[in-house]
Design a protein around this motif. Structure first.
Motif, PDB file in Angstrom:
ATOM      1  N   ILE A   3      -7.032  -2.320   0.253  1.00 28.33           N
ATOM      2  CA  ILE A   3      -6.414  -3.600  -0.103  1.00 28.33           C
ATOM      3  C   ILE A   3      -7.463  -4.596  -0.603  1.00 28.33           C
ATOM      4  CG2 ILE A   3      -5.296  -5.645   0.899  1.00 28.33           C
ATOM      5  CD1 ILE A   3      -3.749  -3.590   2.721  1.00 28.33           C
TER       6      ILE A   3
ATOM      7  N   THR B 195      -7.146   2.415  -5.195  1.00 26.90           N
ATOM      8  CA  THR B 195      -5.834   3.054  -5.117  1.00 26.90           C
ATOM      9  C   THR B 195      -5.935   4.573  -5.079  1.00 26.90           C
ATOM     10  OG1 THR B 195      -5.652   2.842  -7.511  1.00 26.90           O
ATOM     11  CG2 THR B 195      -4.595   1.154  -6.186  1.00 26.90           C
ATOM     12  N   GLY B 196      -7.161   5.090  -5.008  1.00 30.67           N
ATOM     13  CA  GLY B 196      -7.320   6.514  -4.711  1.00 30.67           C
ATOM     14  C   GLY B 196      -6.918   6.736  -3.265  1.00 30.67           C
TER      15      GLY B 196
ATOM     16  N   LEU C  34       6.756  -5.186  14.817  1.00 28.71           N
ATOM     17  CA  LEU C  34       6.692  -5.124  13.353  1.00 28.71           C
ATOM     18  C   LEU C  34       8.089  -4.947  12.755  1.00 28.71           C
ATOM     19  CD1 LEU C  34       3.590  -2.770  12.873  1.00 28.71           C
ATOM     20  CD2 LEU C  34       3.675  -5.244  12.568  1.00 28.71           C
TER      21      LEU C  34
ATOM     22  N   ARG D  16      -2.131   9.719  -2.741  1.00 26.81           N
ATOM     23  CA  ARG D  16      -2.503   8.469  -3.404  1.00 26.81           C
ATOM     24  C   ARG D  16      -2.562   7.356  -2.376  1.00 26.81           C
ATOM     25  NH1 ARG D  16      -3.656   7.990  -9.176  1.00 26.81           N
ATOM     26  NH2 ARG D  16      -3.230  10.104  -9.887  1.00 26.81           N
ATOM     27  N   GLY D  17      -3.485   6.451  -2.590  1.00 26.02           N
ATOM     28  CA  GLY D  17      -3.550   5.263  -1.761  1.00 26.02           C
ATOM     29  C   GLY D  17      -2.724   4.165  -2.398  1.00 26.02           C
ATOM     30  N   ASP D  18      -2.443   3.162  -1.592  1.00 26.96           N
ATOM     31  CA  ASP D  18      -1.656   2.035  -2.059  1.00 26.96           C
ATOM     32  C   ASP D  18      -2.354   0.780  -1.577  1.00 26.96           C
ATOM     33  OD1 ASP D  18       0.170   0.006  -2.475  1.00 26.96           O
ATOM     34  OD2 ASP D  18       1.895   1.237  -1.962  1.00 26.96           O
ATOM     35  N   GLY D  19      -3.027   0.109  -2.487  1.00 28.13           N
ATOM     36  CA  GLY D  19      -3.780  -1.080  -2.090  1.00 28.13           C
ATOM     37  C   GLY D  19      -2.919  -2.321  -2.008  1.00 28.13           C
ATOM     38  N   PHE D  20      -1.607  -2.130  -1.856  1.00 27.91           N
ATOM     39  CA  PHE D  20      -0.694  -3.268  -1.966  1.00 27.91           C
ATOM     40  C   PHE D  20      -0.607  -4.072  -0.673  1.00 27.91           C
ATOM     41  CE2 PHE D  20       3.704  -4.933  -1.586  1.00 27.91           C
ATOM     42  CZ  PHE D  20       3.634  -5.883  -2.586  1.00 27.91           C
ATOM     43  N   HIS D  21      -0.336  -3.426   0.441  1.00 24.71           N
ATOM     44  CA  HIS D  21      -0.046  -4.144   1.680  1.00 24.71           C
ATOM     45  C   HIS D  21      -0.269  -3.198   2.860  1.00 24.71           C
ATOM     46  CE1 HIS D  21       2.512  -6.150   4.771  1.00 24.71           C
ATOM     47  NE2 HIS D  21       2.157  -7.238   4.145  1.00 24.71           N
ATOM     48  N   ARG D  22      -0.500  -3.796   4.056  1.00 27.13           N
ATOM     49  CA  ARG D  22      -0.811  -2.970   5.220  1.00 27.13           C
ATOM     50  C   ARG D  22       0.374  -2.138   5.706  1.00 27.13           C
ATOM     51  NH1 ARG D  22      -3.640  -7.289   4.740  1.00 27.13           N
ATOM     52  NH2 ARG D  22      -5.888  -7.134   4.977  1.00 27.13           N
ATOM     53  N   THR D  23       1.586  -2.697   5.591  1.00 30.79           N
ATOM     54  CA  THR D  23       2.746  -1.939   6.095  1.00 30.79           C
ATOM     55  C   THR D  23       3.779  -1.663   5.022  1.00 30.79           C
ATOM     56  OG1 THR D  23       3.876  -3.977   6.728  1.00 30.79           O
ATOM     57  CG2 THR D  23       2.550  -2.900   8.407  1.00 30.79           C
TER      58      THR D  23
ATOM     59  N   PHE E 283       1.876   3.828   6.911  1.00 27.89           N
ATOM     60  CA  PHE E 283       1.208   2.523   6.983  1.00 27.89           C
ATOM     61  C   PHE E 283      -0.224   2.660   6.467  1.00 27.89           C
ATOM     62  CE2 PHE E 283       3.536   0.432  10.843  1.00 27.89           C
ATOM     63  CZ  PHE E 283       4.661   0.280  10.068  1.00 27.89           C
ATOM     64  N   GLY E 284      -0.701   1.600   5.869  1.00 27.44           N
ATOM     65  CA  GLY E 284      -2.069   1.634   5.369  1.00 27.44           C
ATOM     66  C   GLY E 284      -2.133   2.237   3.972  1.00 27.44           C
TER      67      GLY E 284
ATOM     68  N   GLN F 106      -0.758   5.147   2.789  1.00 32.86           N
ATOM     69  CA  GLN F 106      -1.019   6.589   2.738  1.00 32.86           C
ATOM     70  C   GLN F 106       0.197   7.308   2.156  1.00 32.86           C
ATOM     71  OE1 GLN F 106      -4.492   6.256   5.638  1.00 32.86           O
ATOM     72  NE2 GLN F 106      -4.063   7.605   3.962  1.00 32.86           N
TER      73      GLN F 106
END
Lengths: 376, 427
Positions: free
Chosen positions: A157, A162-163, B217, B275-282, B411-412, B414
């Protein structure tokens, strides 16, 4: 199966000594007096984190607020590594970057725990009392600050990665396996750029409690890792290290500065009995071959009785010219201990202190690992 | 070895030769398959600990293994042991206590629990604080607490018991952990590092505190009555997930290695995507991009197209947000075909087994392939018109299933997707 050379192009370090590669390389060359706090958690000494200017790596206060200290420390060190590798502003690279974090977790709210434990003793129905207090006293965001994989999540974040990320748990060996797996995936062509490391906050009584239950903590004053016969045990330290790894060709093609080549990483699980750690580490080190006459050895030994002496013995037999315990500089940082030792070795090579370094780490209760770094 | 089989990308093929499972529906593949295809729920009122004052009082806990109080690591280890015994037994690989491969294990994060802290607190006069607890612990009369609550201990004990090789991995990618354990096994076999891998996802961590954490949550269903109707993925009135417990274990093996010893090939792990998601923690990215990319990556890794997929084993948690995001992402990947492509959620019956879910659902996916029968999404009485899907509502369905896409999102940020296929013999 292709095998590519793996190099280190980014180093992020933060500890009780301060932050950055240059500062830590200088500390290796000329070790300063350790920064140890013997008062705050007496009788347990710890190496406290030198306060960070968080805004430099975590610009949003809202992000800072949603993390606990171990996560802020890790996100900060990861940012240093990305900056060092020249990837922080590279959105394309960050969409492909793969992350492995060695993490603990579960920083408790000590005040809430203490109040509940006190209240439970007098409660008519301890279970109902616990439910009521948890519902009213736990902060919703604390859970997210406790989840092990949320250090990786926060790195994503805050730094816009975004990997994919994976989180390894399991004390010291998690750090060994994180570096080992990252190395193997790049060598085999399963990933091109990886961010790998760990962070540990030593200034927390809940972790001291877990380690003390097993009798693993040193009490009293500081003593060097390999000279604690008067009172063996861990002196923990708040510290973090992250590394950017990539194939040598990839690094050259993008004009990145190569700090060192990560030639090999090995890990094993000995059935612990007297002599097994020395044998396991000697076996891993033998695989690295004879080194340069100026070989530097960095040990991530915990200070735990028995196994620490075995680690020292294995390293003394390895023919290294110089042996340094990373714990003497920054304290023992559990999951982060091995990544820190590898980062220190890379920093020493980058600073021209040596062309060849070996790193070892025997976990305080299980797991053995070793790495070999050379000048690129 | 006479011929070397390779996948479309020239890599070793990863076969599955053993499967094991334990959930609230019971122990073993037969008990679980019978329950799942009968549309039976394992979710019930919690009896393990007092529920007074809790907003959610139901879960798919596994209560048939211990009589007295049990800690999360103890239950997680027991669940993993039973699933691994079943999987290794079916594979016939190695000897008892000598499994010739590495261990990749998804385990729940653990920490010292209230029962142990209460025990330490008993020795303290006056108010309890951590210095007091530390002083008690310093007497070293509670030494087992240390190993019990180390993050690496469950996997270490499994490694010791089954004699796996190398350094055992304990991992977490939150609710996609089980899938990540499988993915790591696949990668190690493709690297040629090991001929076999024992991949396990386990979770026995339902406790008052873990329930409260998710409650705070607003992630859990609060429709406690009747318990078995609370998990209703893709329904309009879905209101959160239900916690569950269980374990899934898979023996992965280099296909040629399995052939050479005459093992029965149960299926292939053909592709993995993450893939990761850098958008939000939950929360997931509103555009579903990371989930879409993870599915597409998994298909590309398998060398397959969306048209090759016969069935989607959904993440399908029953939270308003996940199910909407998953449906939208599937529509983006599968296009118009999504209206008729079967997608069902095992969580409608098992609850969300969290760390274990990806492995549990992979095991069920292979059973779906083997039996030609798709377990339903139960409690689908009130379809959500915003997400028109063929969720295999309420009743199991016979179908030829050769290729499954199994989704896990956590969450996170993933996102992990697996493409699971029938063995080549069934081609």
């Amino acid at each position: 199966m292709i095998q590519r050379d793996v190099v280190i192009t980014g180093i992020g370090l933060a500890s009780s000594l301060g932050e950055g590669m240059a500062l830590h390389a200088a500390a290796l060359a000329d070790p300063p007096a350790p920064h140890v706090d013997t008062e705050s958690f007496a009788p347990y000494p710890v190496h406290p984190l030198k306060p960070l200017e968080l805004d430099r790596q975590i610009p949003k206060k809202s992000d800072q607020r949603q993390m606990e200290p171990w996560q802020r420390l890790g996100v900060y060190a990861a940012g240093l590594a990305l900056d060092d590798a020249g990837l922080k502003e590279d959105a394309q690279a960050k969409s492909l970057l793969q992350v492995i974090v060695a993490a603990g977790g579960g920083e408790r709210d000590h005040a809430v725990d203490s109040a509940i434990l006190t209240g439970m003793r007098g409660a008519n129905d301890a279970g109902a009392y616990l439910n009521e207090r948890l519902m009213s006293d736990l902060r919703p965001t604390l859970f997210l600050a406790q989840l092990s994989n949320l250090l990786a999540g926060n790195i994503g974040i805050v730094h816009g990665i975004t990997g994919a990320s994976r989180t390894f748990m399991g004390e010291e060996q998690a750090g060994v396996d994180a570096i080992r797996t990252a190395h193997a995936r790049i060598a085999a062509g399963q990933a091109d750029v990886m961010l790998v490391g760990g962070a540990y906050n030593a200034e927390r009584r809940d972790m001291l409690l877990l380690l003390e239950a097993g009798g693993y903590l040193r009490k009293g004053g500081f003593a060097p890792v390999f000279a604690r016969e008067d009172g063996p045990g861990i002196i923990s330290g708040s510290a973090a290290a992250f590394l950017v790894l990539e194939p040598a060709e990839h690094a050259r093609a993008r004009g990145a500065t190569i700090h060192a080549r990560l030639a090999a990483v090995g890990a094993t699980r000995s059935r612990r009995r007297p002599g097994s750690v020395e044998q396991a580490l000697a076996g891993l080190l033998a695989g690295f071959g004879a080194g340069d006459q100026n070989r530097l050895a960095i040990s991530a030994a915990s200070g735990a009785a028995g196994v620490t002496a075995e680690e020292e013995a294995a390293l003394k037999r390895s023919g290294a010219a110089r042996l340094i315990a990373s714990g003497d500089l920054v304290g023992h940082a559990l999951e982060a201990a091995f990544p820190i030792a590898v980062a220190l070795a890379a920093a020493a090579i980058a600073a021209g202190q040596t062309r060849d370094a070996i790193v070892t780490g025997a976990g305080h209760w299980r797991g053995e690992g070793a790495a070999h770094l050379v000048a690129a | 070895m006479s011929t070397q089989h390779r996948d479309a990308k020239g890599r070793p093929i990863v076969a599955v030769t053993g499967l094991g499972i334990v959930t609230s529906l019971g122990q073993g593949k037969q008990a679980n398959w019978d329950g799942l295809t009968a549309g039976r729920s394992g979710i019930h009122r919690i009896t393990r600990f007092p529920i007074e004052g809790l907003r959610t009082t139901i879960a798919g806990t596994v209560d048939f293994l211990f009589d007295g109080p049990v800690s999360a690591p103890e239950l997680s280890e027991k669940l993993a042991t039973l699933a691994a015994e079943e999987a290794i037994g079916q594979s016939g690989l190695g000897q008892p206590g000598d499994f010739p491969g590495e261990l990749f294990m998804a385990v729940p994060p653990v920490e010292m629990e209230w029962r142990q802290k209460q025990e330490l607190a008993q020795a303290i006069s006056g108010d309890v604080d951590y210095d007091g607890l530390l002083a008690t612990a310093a007497g070293h009369r509670h030494k087992p607490f240390h190993e019990l609550f180390l993050f690496g201990a469950v996997a270490d004990h499994i490694a010791e018991r089954f004699g796996t090789k190398g350094s055992p991995i304990s991992l977490s990618t939150a609710c996609s952990s089980g899938a990540t354990a499988i993915q790591m096994g696949v990668e190690a076999i493709r690297r040629g590092e090991t001929a076999a891998a024992l991949c396990i996802g386990t979770d026995g961590s339902v406790s008052a505190e873990s329930l409260v954490r998710f409650s705070l949550l607003s992630a859990l269903s609060t429709q406690n009555d009747p318990p078995e109707a609370a998990a209703k993925p893709f329904s309009k009135n879905r209101d959160g997930f239900v916690m569950g417990e269980g374990a899934g274990a898979l023996v992965l093996e280099d296909y040629d290695h399995a052939l050479a010893r005459g093992a029965t090939i149960l299926g292939i792990v053909a592709g993995c995507g993450e893939r990761g998601d850098g958008f939000h923690r939950t929360r997931s990215s509103p555009d579903g991009k990371p989930a879409i990319l993870a599915m597409q990556d998994a298909l590309a890794d398998a060398g397959l197209n969306p048209g090759d997929v016969d069935y989607v084993n959904a993440h399908g948690t029953s939270t308003p947000e996940n199910d909407k995001m998953e449906a939208m992402s599937c529509a983006a990947v599968f296009g118009e075909r999504m209206a008729t492509l079967p997608i069902s959620s095992n969580k409608s019956m098992l609850g969300h087994t969290l760390t274990a879910a990806g492995a549990v659902e992979a095991v069920i996916s292979f059973l779906t392939i083997a039996n030609g029968r798709i377990p339903p999404t139960i409690n689908y009485r009130n379809p959500d018109p915003a997400i028109p899907l063929d969720v295999v509502p309420n009743t199991a369905r016979d179908a030829t299933v050769r290729t499954v896409l199994s989704n896990s999102f956590g969450f996170g940020g993933q996102n992990t997707c697996l493409v699971l296929t029938a063995g080549p013999d069934a081609a």
